[in-house]
Design a protein around this motif. Structure first.
Motif, PDB file in Angstrom:
ATOM      1  N   ILE A  51     -13.386 -22.626  34.517  1.00 50.92           N
ATOM      2  CA  ILE A  51     -13.021 -22.640  35.936  1.00 50.92           C
ATOM      3  C   ILE A  51     -14.135 -22.029  36.778  1.00 50.92           C
ATOM      4  CG2 ILE A  51     -11.410 -21.690  37.638  1.00 50.92           C
ATOM      5  CD1 ILE A  51      -9.228 -21.943  35.442  1.00 50.92           C
ATOM      6  N   THR A  52     -14.752 -20.961  36.249  1.00 49.55           N
ATOM      7  CA  THR A  52     -15.886 -20.350  36.949  1.00 49.55           C
ATOM      8  C   THR A  52     -17.029 -21.340  37.103  1.00 49.55           C
ATOM      9  OG1 THR A  52     -15.320 -18.180  36.072  1.00 49.55           O
ATOM     10  CG2 THR A  52     -17.562 -18.460  36.875  1.00 49.55           C
ATOM     11  N   ALA A  53     -17.278 -22.117  36.035  1.00 52.24           N
ATOM     12  CA  ALA A  53     -18.373 -23.080  36.067  1.00 52.24           C
ATOM     13  C   ALA A  53     -18.044 -24.294  36.914  1.00 52.24           C
ATOM     14  CB  ALA A  53     -18.708 -23.517  34.635  1.00 52.24           C
ATOM     15  N   VAL A  54     -16.769 -24.743  36.897  1.00 50.99           N
ATOM     16  CA  VAL A  54     -16.406 -25.996  37.556  1.00 50.99           C
ATOM     17  C   VAL A  54     -16.056 -25.802  39.020  1.00 50.99           C
ATOM     18  CG1 VAL A  54     -14.848 -27.977  37.500  1.00 50.99           C
ATOM     19  CG2 VAL A  54     -15.624 -26.959  35.369  1.00 50.99           C
ATOM     20  N   TRP A 196     -15.495 -10.533  31.706  1.00 55.64           N
ATOM     21  CA  TRP A 196     -14.975  -9.854  32.903  1.00 55.64           C
ATOM     22  C   TRP A 196     -15.515 -10.469  34.180  1.00 55.64           C
ATOM     23  CZ3 TRP A 196     -18.286  -7.577  36.407  1.00 55.64           C
ATOM     24  CH2 TRP A 196     -19.602  -7.413  35.994  1.00 55.64           C
ATOM     25  N   LEU A 197     -16.805 -10.878  34.157  1.00 57.78           N
ATOM     26  CA  LEU A 197     -17.415 -11.467  35.340  1.00 57.78           C
ATOM     27  C   LEU A 197     -16.823 -12.844  35.619  1.00 57.78           C
ATOM     28  CD1 LEU A 197     -19.582 -10.922  37.480  1.00 57.78           C
ATOM     29  CD2 LEU A 197     -21.252 -12.023  35.967  1.00 57.78           C
ATOM     30  N   SER A 198     -16.565 -13.617  34.559  1.00 63.60           N
ATOM     31  CA  SER A 198     -15.989 -14.949  34.723  1.00 63.60           C
ATOM     32  C   SER A 198     -14.560 -14.878  35.250  1.00 63.60           C
ATOM     33  CB  SER A 198     -16.014 -15.710  33.397  1.00 63.60           C
ATOM     34  OG  SER A 198     -17.311 -16.156  33.112  1.00 63.60           O
ATOM     35  N   ILE A 199     -13.776 -13.929  34.742  1.00 64.90           N
ATOM     36  CA  ILE A 199     -12.391 -13.793  35.214  1.00 64.90           C
ATOM     37  C   ILE A 199     -12.369 -13.429  36.689  1.00 64.90           C
ATOM     38  CG2 ILE A 199     -10.309 -12.382  35.005  1.00 64.90           C
ATOM     39  CD1 ILE A 199     -10.885 -12.267  31.961  1.00 64.90           C
ATOM     40  N   MET A 200     -13.232 -12.507  37.094  1.00 63.04           N
ATOM     41  CA  MET A 200     -13.317 -12.133  38.510  1.00 63.04           C
ATOM     42  C   MET A 200     -13.752 -13.329  39.363  1.00 63.04           C
ATOM     43  SD  MET A 200     -15.798  -9.355  40.385  1.00 63.04           S
ATOM     44  CE  MET A 200     -17.232 -10.394  40.101  1.00 63.04           C
ATOM     45  N   ALA A 201     -14.751 -14.086  38.870  1.00 57.81           N
ATOM     46  CA  ALA A 201     -15.244 -15.237  39.609  1.00 57.81           C
ATOM     47  C   ALA A 201     -14.188 -16.327  39.707  1.00 57.81           C
ATOM     48  CB  ALA A 201     -16.506 -15.783  38.943  1.00 57.81           C
ATOM     49  N   ALA A 202     -13.400 -16.523  38.629  1.00 63.32           N
ATOM     50  CA  ALA A 202     -12.333 -17.523  38.660  1.00 63.32           C
ATOM     51  C   ALA A 202     -11.283 -17.167  39.712  1.00 63.32           C
ATOM     52  CB  ALA A 202     -11.682 -17.645  37.281  1.00 63.32           C
ATOM     53  N   ILE A 203     -10.952 -15.888  39.819  1.00 61.81           N
ATOM     54  CA  ILE A 203     -10.003 -15.432  40.842  1.00 61.81           C
ATOM     55  C   ILE A 203     -10.553 -15.717  42.234  1.00 61.81           C
ATOM     56  CG2 ILE A 203      -8.911 -13.395  41.856  1.00 61.81           C
ATOM     57  CD1 ILE A 203      -8.792 -12.231  38.989  1.00 61.81           C
ATOM     58  N   MET A 204     -11.837 -15.456  42.427  1.00 59.87           N
ATOM     59  CA  MET A 204     -12.466 -15.726  43.716  1.00 59.87           C
ATOM     60  C   MET A 204     -12.436 -17.223  44.060  1.00 59.87           C
ATOM     61  SD  MET A 204     -13.426 -12.832  45.029  1.00 59.87           S
ATOM     62  CE  MET A 204     -11.927 -12.185  44.279  1.00 59.87           C
ATOM     63  N   PHE A 206     -10.232 -19.470  43.109  1.00 59.89           N
ATOM     64  CA  PHE A 206      -8.887 -19.819  43.553  1.00 59.89           C
ATOM     65  C   PHE A 206      -8.641 -19.323  44.971  1.00 59.89           C
ATOM     66  CE2 PHE A 206      -7.712 -20.018  38.925  1.00 59.89           C
ATOM     67  CZ  PHE A 206      -7.349 -21.361  38.943  1.00 59.89           C
ATOM     68  N   ALA A 207      -9.154 -18.148  45.279  1.00 58.32           N
ATOM     69  CA  ALA A 207      -8.929 -17.555  46.600  1.00 58.32           C
ATOM     70  C   ALA A 207      -9.544 -18.412  47.704  1.00 58.32           C
ATOM     71  CB  ALA A 207      -9.501 -16.139  46.647  1.00 58.32           C
ATOM     72  N   TYR A 208     -10.841 -18.749  47.597  1.00 56.76           N
ATOM     73  CA  TYR A 208     -11.445 -19.493  48.699  1.00 56.76           C
ATOM     74  C   TYR A 208     -10.989 -20.945  48.746  1.00 56.76           C
ATOM     75  CZ  TYR A 208     -15.270 -21.333  45.650  1.00 56.76           C
ATOM     76  OH  TYR A 208     -16.016 -21.953  44.682  1.00 56.76           O
ATOM     77  N   SER A 209     -10.677 -21.531  47.567  1.00 55.43           N
ATOM     78  CA  SER A 209     -10.135 -22.891  47.577  1.00 55.43           C
ATOM     79  C   SER A 209      -8.777 -22.912  48.264  1.00 55.43           C
ATOM     80  CB  SER A 209     -10.003 -23.419  46.142  1.00 55.43           C
ATOM     81  OG  SER A 209     -11.254 -23.524  45.530  1.00 55.43           O
ATOM     82  N   SER A 210      -7.955 -21.896  47.994  1.00 62.36           N
ATOM     83  CA  SER A 210      -6.634 -21.816  48.622  1.00 62.36           C
ATOM     84  C   SER A 210      -6.748 -21.596  50.125  1.00 62.36           C
ATOM     85  CB  SER A 210      -5.814 -20.684  47.980  1.00 62.36           C
ATOM     86  OG  SER A 210      -5.643 -20.908  46.603  1.00 62.36           O
ATOM     87  N   ILE A 211      -7.691 -20.754  50.535  1.00 62.97           N
ATOM     88  CA  ILE A 211      -7.891 -20.520  51.973  1.00 62.97           C
ATOM     89  C   ILE A 211      -8.329 -21.811  52.651  1.00 62.97           C
ATOM     90  CG2 ILE A 211      -9.335 -19.339  53.679  1.00 62.97           C
ATOM     91  CD1 ILE A 211      -9.350 -16.915  51.759  1.00 62.97           C
ATOM     92  N   GLY A 212      -9.299 -22.499  52.055  1.00 62.93           N
ATOM     93  CA  GLY A 212      -9.760 -23.761  52.628  1.00 62.93           C
ATOM     94  C   GLY A 212      -8.650 -24.783  52.686  1.00 62.93           C
ATOM     95  N   LEU A 213      -7.837 -24.826  51.633  1.00 62.51           N
ATOM     96  CA  LEU A 213      -6.713 -25.755  51.599  1.00 62.51           C
ATOM     97  C   LEU A 213      -5.693 -25.407  52.679  1.00 62.51           C
ATOM     98  CD1 LEU A 213      -5.289 -28.074  50.128  1.00 62.51           C
ATOM     99  CD2 LEU A 213      -4.287 -26.373  48.581  1.00 62.51           C
ATOM    100  N   GLY A 214      -5.385 -24.118  52.810  1.00 62.69           N
ATOM    101  CA  GLY A 214      -4.427 -23.690  53.833  1.00 62.69           C
ATOM    102  C   GLY A 214      -4.916 -23.995  55.240  1.00 62.69           C
ATOM    103  N   ALA A 288      -6.774 -27.141  30.296  1.00 62.53           N
ATOM    104  CA  ALA A 288      -6.314 -26.226  31.345  1.00 62.53           C
ATOM    105  C   ALA A 288      -7.314 -26.162  32.489  1.00 62.53           C
ATOM    106  CB  ALA A 288      -6.090 -24.832  30.755  1.00 62.53           C
ATOM    107  N   GLY A 289      -8.604 -26.057  32.135  1.00 61.38           N
ATOM    108  CA  GLY A 289      -9.633 -25.953  33.163  1.00 61.38           C
ATOM    109  C   GLY A 289      -9.764 -27.201  34.001  1.00 61.38           C
ATOM    110  N   VAL A 290      -9.828 -28.377  33.346  1.00 58.56           N
ATOM    111  CA  VAL A 290      -9.994 -29.628  34.085  1.00 58.56           C
ATOM    112  C   VAL A 290      -8.756 -29.955  34.907  1.00 58.56           C
ATOM    113  CG1 VAL A 290     -10.322 -32.123  33.839  1.00 58.56           C
ATOM    114  CG2 VAL A 290     -11.699 -30.554  32.473  1.00 58.56           C
ATOM    115  N   LEU A 291      -7.552 -29.725  34.344  1.00 60.85           N
ATOM    116  CA  LEU A 291      -6.323 -29.991  35.097  1.00 60.85           C
ATOM    117  C   LEU A 291      -6.233 -29.102  36.327  1.00 60.85           C
ATOM    118  CD1 LEU A 291      -3.574 -31.387  35.359  1.00 60.85           C
ATOM    119  CD2 LEU A 291      -2.609 -29.588  33.898  1.00 60.85           C
ATOM    120  N   THR A 292      -6.511 -27.821  36.137  1.00 68.47           N
ATOM    121  CA  THR A 292      -6.454 -26.875  37.269  1.00 68.47           C
ATOM    122  C   THR A 292      -7.432 -27.271  38.360  1.00 68.47           C
ATOM    123  OG1 THR A 292      -5.841 -25.083  35.763  1.00 68.47           O
ATOM    124  CG2 THR A 292      -6.691 -24.457  37.924  1.00 68.47           C
ATOM    125  N   THR A 293      -8.653 -27.559  37.965  1.00 68.40           N
ATOM    126  CA  THR A 293      -9.654 -27.895  38.971  1.00 68.40           C
ATOM    127  C   THR A 293      -9.367 -29.236  39.636  1.00 68.40           C
ATOM    128  OG1 THR A 293     -11.048 -28.837  37.223  1.00 68.40           O
ATOM    129  CG2 THR A 293     -11.478 -26.573  37.854  1.00 68.40           C
TER     130      THR A 293
END
Length: 486
Positions: A51-54, A196-204, A206-214, A288-293
């Motif tokens: 998810i971090t990469a995609v 740890w860096l990838s998990i933090m980046a994945a959260i980020m 989701f955050a900006y994609s959700s903001i843009g979507l909203g 999971a990654g491709v479906l989510t993205t």
């Protein structure tokens, strides 16, 4: 005493497995089936890496890409890229071990996988495609991160002085800031230390994609309907006939880039523990990654197009289709910058590992390359510094930053990278390795349709490459160095 504070960990990591069994103390720390450092990754951490990469800068251009292709072709091509990426990632996952996907010997990099299954000149071609793509992606992420940093400053300027003010700002200082951060993070030794860096980046992400979507949903629902069509931008109204063709090709390149993670798939799989089998965990992580993205991509692309219509900006969070609430736009762009800080590392670690492994084999007696020096860092404990790693990775970050300053064109660069890497790394090598590994009979039904897939994707990639090159040429002609691209 000096020798006590030195530990040749790079040398240990790259020796033959038999070496480890000669030392009980070392063996305690290297308990994997091949004597290397024990892997602890799961499908969850692999999904975070994917998810971090995609979900990176690719999502930001999808509204523009859908606008070039329209309601029919846009979502259809996006879904096609999604399906192809998932299908070929499952083929590649089975190649991690060879000859058997569960009990065979491990292949640690994409090039190792190609060497084990195809061999010959294709190994060099794979290396050229993979590492060239990784360099391109890190340059692209430097561009995107700087644009997002600038967008925060411009957003506050627009809020304070009004939307008609130019608020032009150079990207270069922000690229330098991004580079300084990457110089520090690049000293993380390898992929195994990046969870740890990838998990933090994945959260980020989701955050900006959700903001843009909203924001897109709010804009689409406010009553001011943007003009959308089944075929996208209209010739004679939005674009000329030639622009329509070139932009459609470039849009396909943007979509290909949005799913670019095959370049690091093998390296991600190499972080997984061996039970359950790595290929099963990786297939689950890929699904999971491709479906989510894909869910995010379809929503962001389609709802973004609904909100902006045929005039959708190239980057829907920094192109200022939105101005208010400015604090929310600032938050989204900060999340983009943080995400790309992590994504940069996910993509450059395979390149770092390749160069350092090659250098070790080339100069095995060099203390500069192979010796690590223990340094006590307050509150963090002992950290091992390798001088070659410090110098070479720092130079790499500087070079990619300079390239980003020379070509600071988000949309064109994204399309160029996607078009150049999609066919060889996502389609050609995984399919050819599957054919070779299964000893598939020529001209059988499966062999024929897989060959059709290869040639179809090659044509699409060449068209996307042509569109992106043409767009890059046009951007260079009109480039104004002290204005942020919108």
């Amino acid at each position: 005493m000096a020798s006590d504070t030195q530990k040749n960990t790079m040398f240990i990591e790259q020796q033959d497995p038999e070496t480890y069994h000669q030392n009980g103390d070392i063996r305690k720390n290297f308990l994997d089936d091949d004597g290397r450092e024990k892997r602890t990754g799961t499908w969850v951490t692999a999904s975070a890496h994917i998810i971090t990469a995609v979900i990176g800068s690719g999502v930001l251009s999808l509204a523009w890409a859908i606008a070039q292709l329209g309601w029919v072709a846009g979502p259809a091509i996006l879904m096609a890229f999604s399906f192809i990426t998932y299908f070929t990632s499952t083929l590649l996952a089975d190649c991690y071990r060879s000859p058997d996907p569960i009990t065979g010997e491990r292949n640690y990099t994409y090039m190792d996988v190609v060497r084990a299954n195809l061999g010959g000149r294709k190994v060099q071609l794979c290396g050229l495609a993979q590492y060239g793509n990784l360099i391109g992606v890190t340059v692209g992420y430097t561009i995107t991160a700087s644009i997002s940093m600038v967008a925060v400053k411009r957003s506050n300027c627009f809020h304070k002085h009004g939307h008609d003010v130019k608020c032009s700002t150079s990207n270069n200082p922000f690229m330098i800031i991004f580079a300084c951060i990457q110089i520090v993070l690049s000293q993380i030794p390898n992929f195994h230390k990046l969870s740890w860096l990838s998990i933090m980046a994945a959260i980020m992400s989701f955050a900006y994609s959700s903001i843009g979507l909203g924001l897109s949903i709010a804009k689409a629902a406010d009553g001011s309907h943007a003009r959308t069509t089944l075929t996208g931008t209209t010739v004679g109204v939005d674009v000329t006939a030639s622009e329509k063709v070139w932009r459609a090709f470039q849009a396909m390149g943007d979509m290909a880039f949005a799913y670019a993670f095959s370049t690091v798939l093998v390296e991600i799989q190499d972080t997984l523990k061996s039970s359950p089998p790595e290929n099963k965990s990786m297939k689950r992580a890929s699904a999971a990654g491709v479906l989510t993205t894909t869910v995010f991509y379809v929503m962001c692309g389609c709802i973004g197009y609904l909100a902006f219509g045929n005039n959708a900006p190239g980057n829907f969070l920094t192109g200022f289709g939105f101005y208010e609430p400015f604090w929310l736009i600032d938050l989204a762009n900060v999340c983009i910058a943080i995400h790309l800080i992590g994504a940069y590392q996910v993509f450059c670690q395979p390149l770092f590992g390749f160069v350092e492994k090659w250098s070790h084999k080339r100069w095995p007696e060099s203390n500069f390359i192979n010796t690590e020096h223990g340094v006590n860092i307050p509150f963090l404990g002992l950290y091992y510094v390798n001088m070659f790693r410090l110098v070479w990775r720092t130079i790499y970050v500087i070079v990619t930053s300079v390239l980003a300053m020379i070509f600071p064109f988000f949309n064109d660069f994204v399309g160029l990278i996607g078009a150049a890497s999609f066919w060889p790394l996502t389609v050609y090598f995984p399919v050819e390795m599957y054919i070779a590994r299964t000893k598939m009979k020529k001209f059988s039904f499966t062999w024929v349709w897989m060959k059709i897939l290869i040639w179809t994707c090659l044509i699409v990639s060449l068209l996307a490459l042509a569109g992106s090159v043409q767009g890059l040429i046009q951007s260079l002609k009109t480039y104004k160095p002290f204005q942020t691209e919108q």
